[in-house]
Write a protein that holds these residues in place. Structure first.
Motif, PDB file in Angstrom:
ATOM      1  N   GLY A   3       0.689  -1.207  -0.113  1.00  0.00           N
ATOM      2  CA  GLY A   3       0.110  -0.107  -0.055  1.00  0.00           C
ATOM      3  C   GLY A   3       0.946   1.280  -0.126  1.00  0.00           C
ATOM      4  N   PRO A   4       0.119   2.201   0.178  1.00  0.00           N
ATOM      5  CA  PRO A   4       0.825   3.628   0.205  1.00  0.00           C
ATOM      6  C   PRO A   4       1.811   3.647   1.304  1.00  0.00           C
ATOM      7  CG  PRO A   4      -1.402   3.955   0.078  1.00  0.00           C
ATOM      8  CD  PRO A   4      -1.073   2.658   0.309  1.00  0.00           C
ATOM      9  N   SER A   5       2.971   4.274   0.890  1.00  0.00           N
ATOM     10  CA  SER A   5       4.150   4.487   1.857  1.00  0.00           C
ATOM     11  C   SER A   5       4.719   5.767   1.805  1.00  0.00           C
ATOM     12  CB  SER A   5       5.298   3.277   1.774  1.00  0.00           C
ATOM     13  OG  SER A   5       6.034   3.337   2.533  1.00  0.00           O
ATOM     14  N   PHE A   6       4.955   6.282   3.161  1.00  0.00           N
ATOM     15  CA  PHE A   6       5.506   7.776   3.108  1.00  0.00           C
ATOM     16  C   PHE A   6       6.827   7.873   3.756  1.00  0.00           C
ATOM     17  CE2 PHE A   6       0.729   7.746   3.734  1.00  0.00           C
ATOM     18  CZ  PHE A   6       0.424   8.140   2.334  1.00  0.00           C
ATOM     19  N   PRO A   7       7.775   8.460   3.290  1.00  0.00           N
ATOM     20  CA  PRO A   7       8.978   8.732   3.778  1.00  0.00           C
ATOM     21  C   PRO A   7       9.103   9.165   5.280  1.00  0.00           C
ATOM     22  CG  PRO A   7       8.865   9.748   1.661  1.00  0.00           C
ATOM     23  CD  PRO A   7       7.689   9.408   2.153  1.00  0.00           C
ATOM     24  N   PRO A   8       9.679   8.410   6.190  1.00  0.00           N
ATOM     25  CA  PRO A   8       9.659   8.893   7.710  1.00  0.00           C
ATOM     26  C   PRO A   8      10.134  10.163   7.955  1.00  0.00           C
ATOM     27  CG  PRO A   8      10.712   6.721   7.210  1.00  0.00           C
ATOM     28  CD  PRO A   8      10.510   7.452   5.759  1.00  0.00           C
ATOM     29  N   GLU A   9      10.778  10.845   7.279  1.00  0.00           N
ATOM     30  CA  GLU A   9      11.188  12.176   7.694  1.00  0.00           C
ATOM     31  C   GLU A   9       9.854  13.208   7.304  1.00  0.00           C
ATOM     32  OE1 GLU A   9      12.787  11.332   3.884  1.00  0.00           O
ATOM     33  OE2 GLU A   9      12.774  10.172   5.641  1.00  0.00           O
ATOM     34  N   GLU A  10       9.466  12.988   6.230  1.00  0.00           N
ATOM     35  CA  GLU A  10       8.080  13.658   5.877  1.00  0.00           C
ATOM     36  C   GLU A  10       6.983  13.722   6.795  1.00  0.00           C
ATOM     37  OE1 GLU A  10       9.284  13.712   0.914  1.00  0.00           O
ATOM     38  OE2 GLU A  10       7.345  12.993   1.730  1.00  0.00           O
ATOM     39  N   ALA A  11       6.711  12.393   7.170  1.00  0.00           N
ATOM     40  CA  ALA A  11       5.830  12.171   8.353  1.00  0.00           C
ATOM     41  C   ALA A  11       6.188  12.914   9.610  1.00  0.00           C
ATOM     42  CB  ALA A  11       5.567  10.486   8.530  1.00  0.00           C
ATOM     43  N   GLU A  12       7.532  12.691   9.955  1.00  0.00           N
ATOM     44  CA  GLU A  12       7.813  13.461  11.393  1.00  0.00           C
ATOM     45  C   GLU A  12       7.601  15.012  11.039  1.00  0.00           C
ATOM     46  OE1 GLU A  12       9.072  12.617  13.898  1.00  0.00           O
ATOM     47  OE2 GLU A  12       9.713  10.407  13.845  1.00  0.00           O
ATOM     48  N   ALA A  13       7.976  15.333   9.798  1.00  0.00           N
ATOM     49  CA  ALA A  13       8.068  16.926   9.513  1.00  0.00           C
ATOM     50  C   ALA A  13       6.307  17.310   9.798  1.00  0.00           C
ATOM     51  CB  ALA A  13       8.398  17.391   8.230  1.00  0.00           C
ATOM     52  N   LEU A  14       5.511  16.347   9.366  1.00  0.00           N
ATOM     53  CA  LEU A  14       4.228  16.748   9.517  1.00  0.00           C
ATOM     54  C   LEU A  14       3.497  16.869  10.674  1.00  0.00           C
ATOM     55  CD1 LEU A  14       1.053  17.192   8.180  1.00  0.00           C
ATOM     56  CD2 LEU A  14       1.210  14.527   8.050  1.00  0.00           C
ATOM     57  N   PHE A  15       3.915  16.126  11.673  1.00  0.00           N
ATOM     58  CA  PHE A  15       3.465  15.922  12.873  1.00  0.00           C
ATOM     59  C   PHE A  15       4.439  17.170  13.625  1.00  0.00           C
ATOM     60  CE2 PHE A  15       2.005  11.917  12.374  1.00  0.00           C
ATOM     61  CZ  PHE A  15       1.087  11.445  13.455  1.00  0.00           C
ATOM     62  N   GLY A  16       5.340  17.570  13.171  1.00  0.00           N
ATOM     63  CA  GLY A  16       5.850  18.507  13.961  1.00  0.00           C
ATOM     64  C   GLY A  16       5.273  19.974  13.561  1.00  0.00           C
ATOM     65  N   ALA A  17       5.035  19.983  12.420  1.00  0.00           N
ATOM     66  CA  ALA A  17       4.389  21.341  11.661  1.00  0.00           C
ATOM     67  C   ALA A  17       3.128  21.429  12.307  1.00  0.00           C
ATOM     68  CB  ALA A  17       4.148  21.154  10.114  1.00  0.00           C
ATOM     69  N   LEU A  18       2.387  20.272  12.706  1.00  0.00           N
ATOM     70  CA  LEU A  18       0.865  20.169  13.165  1.00  0.00           C
ATOM     71  C   LEU A  18       0.980  20.780  14.659  1.00  0.00           C
ATOM     72  CD1 LEU A  18      -0.803  17.067  11.512  1.00  0.00           C
ATOM     73  CD2 LEU A  18      -1.340  19.365  11.289  1.00  0.00           C
ATOM     74  N   ARG A  19       1.861  20.243  15.255  1.00  0.00           N
ATOM     75  CA  ARG A  19       2.203  20.740  16.833  1.00  0.00           C
ATOM     76  C   ARG A  19       2.529  22.375  16.749  1.00  0.00           C
ATOM     77  NH1 ARG A  19       5.488  15.947  16.829  1.00  0.00           N
ATOM     78  NH2 ARG A  19       4.511  14.105  18.044  1.00  0.00           N
ATOM     79  N   THR A  20       3.257  22.762  16.002  1.00  0.00           N
ATOM     80  CA  THR A  20       3.588  24.227  16.026  1.00  0.00           C
ATOM     81  C   THR A  20       2.341  25.120  15.482  1.00  0.00           C
ATOM     82  OG1 THR A  20       4.488  24.072  13.924  1.00  0.00           O
ATOM     83  CG2 THR A  20       6.025  23.891  15.595  1.00  0.00           C
ATOM     84  N   HIS A  21       1.583  24.581  14.693  1.00  0.00           N
ATOM     85  CA  HIS A  21       0.209  25.014  14.274  1.00  0.00           C
ATOM     86  C   HIS A  21      -0.773  25.355  15.407  1.00  0.00           C
ATOM     87  CE1 HIS A  21      -3.396  25.666  11.934  1.00  0.00           C
ATOM     88  NE2 HIS A  21      -2.526  26.064  11.033  1.00  0.00           N
TER      89      HIS A  21
END
Length: 240
Positions: A3-21
């Motif tokens: 199935g779909p697989s996302f690069p770990p660093e991009e997923a980490e960046a998403l979580f970080g961006a949502l926290r700062t948001h």
């Protein structure tokens, strides 16, 4: 299934961006949207049934990430979590699409069965000639009149083919010979395959008529001289 697989660093960046948001700083999320979002959509489009589905799945992933952050529990593998969620959504959508396809197939089968049922009940035995049919039951006489009714409104040569086949009991070879005897100038000689095609199409038009379809609407092009070279041929009037 894979199935779909996302690069770990991009997923980490998403979580970080949502926290700062959540803290009021929207810049990291805006950067993620510009730099990463298109690539993730591309990944999802390779798996999702449609582009719209891919957009919906991505929104689900953002919502899932927000829920995890709001819960306050640490997420060991953001990429793994989102990949799992995406896979489940894709599987659900694919199953739904397959069910819809099966339903459509069943509907088509039911329609064909209805056409066959009406045709078999109302059309007389093609092996019998007109005198034999006339000497049978009232139902057969009514069927004979129905065939004539349809044949008279079908475009040439389909009405004649219908009468020759169902009321005179002619074989495809005999129908081929009759067609060639009345073939308009400029048209190619009719061979076996084409004669059988005329029989099949004429019978199909009859069945459609019996379930309420007007051939003049359903097969409009066959009534146009520029589309049907048989119009204006020397075929005699039907029923005379």
């Amino acid at each position: 299934m894979a199935g779909p697989s996302f690069p770990p660093e991009e997923a980490e960046a998403l979580f970080g961006a949502l926290r700062t948001h959540r803290k009021g700083d929207g810049k990291p999320m805006a950067r993620w949207d510009r730099a990463v979002r298109p690539a993730w959509l591309g990944i999802l489009r390779r798996w999702a049934p449609s582009r719209v589905n891919a957009e919906d799945i991505l929104q689900d992933l953002l919502l899932e990430a927000c829920k995890a952050i709001h819960a306050g529990k640490p997420v060991k593998s953001p990429g793994g979590l989102l990949s799992t969620v995406a896979l489940r959504r894709v599987q659900k959508l694919l199953k739904r699409r397959e069910k819809e396809k099966e339903k459509e197939k069943e509907k088509e089968k039911e329609k064909e069965k209805e056409k066959e049922k009406v045709g078999i009940e109302e059309v007389p035995d093609p092996a019998l000639g007109p005198f034999q049919i006339a000497g049978r039951t009232d139902e057969a006489n009514q069927a004979r009149e129905k065939v004539l009714e349809v044949a008279r409104i079908l475009p040439q040569p389909y009405g004649h083919v219908l009468v020759w086949r169902l009321m005179e009991g002619l074989s495809w070879k005999e129908i081929r010979d009759r067609l060639n005897a009345h073939r308009p100038a400029g048209l190619r000689r009719v061979y076996g395959r084409q004669a059988r095609m005329f029989i099949a199409k004429a019978t199909k038009m009859l069945r459609e008529y019996l379930v309420g379809m007007d051939p003049r609407t359903a097969h409009r092009q066959k009534y146009l001289r520029e589309k049907n070279g048989w119009i204006g041929s020397t075929l005699p009037p039907i029923g005379h």
